[in-house]
Design an enzyme around this catalytic site. Structure first.
Site, short mmCIF file in Angstrom:
data_model
loop_
_atom_site.label_atom_id
_atom_site.label_comp_id
_atom_site.label_asym_id
_atom_site.label_seq_id
_atom_site.Cartn_x
_atom_site.Cartn_y
_atom_site.Cartn_z
N ALA A 66 0.53 58.05 -53.81
CA ALA A 66 0.09 56.98 -54.49
C ALA A 66 0.24 55.33 -53.19
O ALA A 66 0.61 55.83 -52.05
CB ALA A 66 1.94 56.30 -55.64
N GLU A 75 -1.98 60.87 -47.67
CA GLU A 75 -1.22 61.55 -47.71
C GLU A 75 -1.19 62.84 -47.85
O GLU A 75 -0.10 63.58 -47.87
CB GLU A 75 -0.27 61.28 -49.36
CG GLU A 75 -0.48 59.44 -48.78
CD GLU A 75 0.98 58.86 -49.73
OE1 GLU A 75 1.07 59.47 -51.29
OE2 GLU A 75 2.10 57.99 -50.23
N GLU A 98 7.44 59.82 -44.42
CA GLU A 98 6.26 60.57 -44.69
C GLU A 98 6.28 61.60 -43.57
O GLU A 98 5.38 62.39 -43.99
CB GLU A 98 4.59 59.82 -45.19
CG GLU A 98 4.68 58.78 -46.35
CD GLU A 98 3.29 58.15 -46.03
OE1 GLU A 98 2.83 58.01 -45.54
OE2 GLU A 98 2.67 57.14 -47.07
N GLU A 133 -5.26 56.78 -50.31
CA GLU A 133 -4.11 57.33 -50.49
C GLU A 133 -4.64 58.91 -50.39
O GLU A 133 -3.70 59.90 -49.78
CB GLU A 133 -3.29 56.85 -51.29
CG GLU A 133 -3.35 55.23 -51.22
CD GLU A 133 -1.88 54.92 -50.30
OE1 GLU A 133 -1.35 56.25 -49.48
OE2 GLU A 133 -1.89 54.11 -49.82
N ARG A 140 13.25 58.62 -50.18
CA ARG A 140 13.18 57.56 -51.23
C ARG A 140 14.17 56.86 -50.87
O ARG A 140 15.71 57.09 -52.20
CB ARG A 140 12.40 56.71 -52.90
CG ARG A 140 11.51 57.97 -52.66
CD ARG A 140 10.08 57.14 -51.97
NE ARG A 140 9.16 57.49 -52.47
CZ ARG A 140 7.60 56.08 -52.22
NH1 ARG A 140 7.88 55.44 -50.80
NH2 ARG A 140 7.08 56.89 -52.06
#
Length: 203
Positions: free
Chosen positions: A88, A109, A155, A105, A76
């Site tokens: 999320a 993910e 990701e 999601e 991040r």
């Protein structure tokens, strides 16, 4: 907005207030969210506030049969950390409910689907700086999704780990885990399980 499971008339509870917006200007139009500048009539005068105009999001606390919680680690940039989070995503698909976003999601993910879904909590993430609401769901009865999703950007090197819920809570309280949405989800799930176990023991 009413938190899932909240009892009508219970106190304390957040109080909706629609202050009169005298003007609202788009300060910045972003790829994901915008920044607005509102002039608001409040009390005997006016206040001016800039805030992120956010579409909202849905998040998933996924627990396996051993009450291990799925954690996702990714980079991040604003915080310069690879923090531990939960699946999320933004409510940015027209007509898609928060639950449908949560399902999507979890598949995108973590390549998982769940047989059991229930609302956990809904939260304002940063009420002084944006209008984001995140709806958290508890997912159980997990199994592999029908397709494996390609991942890119942050990701691309995502890390998935299953961690005992008690260990997640301990990490939060020790300050090792600081993601806000994950923190709320873990603590809410731990309380949900505690109540369920107490009811089972007493009944």
């Amino acid at each position: 907005m009413t938190t899932p499971g909240a009892q009508a008339g219970a106190w304390p509870a957040d109080e909706p207030l629609e202050a009169m917006v005298i003007s609202s200007d788009l300060v910045y139009e972003g790829r994901v969210w915008d920044v607005r500048r509102d002039t608001v009539a409040y009390g005997d005068g006016t206040i001016v506030r800039q805030y992120v105009d956010h579409p909202g999001a849905a998040a998933v606390v996924a627990l396996d049969e051993d009450d291990r919680m799925l954690l996702i680690q990714q980079y991040r940039h604003p915080i310069r950390h690879r923090d531990w989070e939960i699946p999320a995503g933004l409510l940015d698909v027209d007509g898609e409910s928060p639950l449908e976003t949560a399902r999507r999601e979890l598949a995108e993910e973590a390549d998982l689907e769940a047989a059991e879904w229930e609302p956990l909590v809904s939260i304002f993430t940063t009420p002084g700086g944006n209008d984001e609401v995140v709806h958290l769901f508890l997912a159980r009865g997990l199994s592999p999704a029908g397709a494996v999703h390609a991942r890119e950007d942050e990701e691309a090197d995502i890390v998935l780990e299953w961690v005992a819920l008690d260990e997640v809570v301990a990490g939060i309280l020790a300050g090792r885990l600081r993601n806000g949405i994950m923190t709320v989800g873990a603590l809410a799930a731990a309380e949900r399980l505690r109540v369920a176990r107490a009811e089972t023991a007493s009944g």
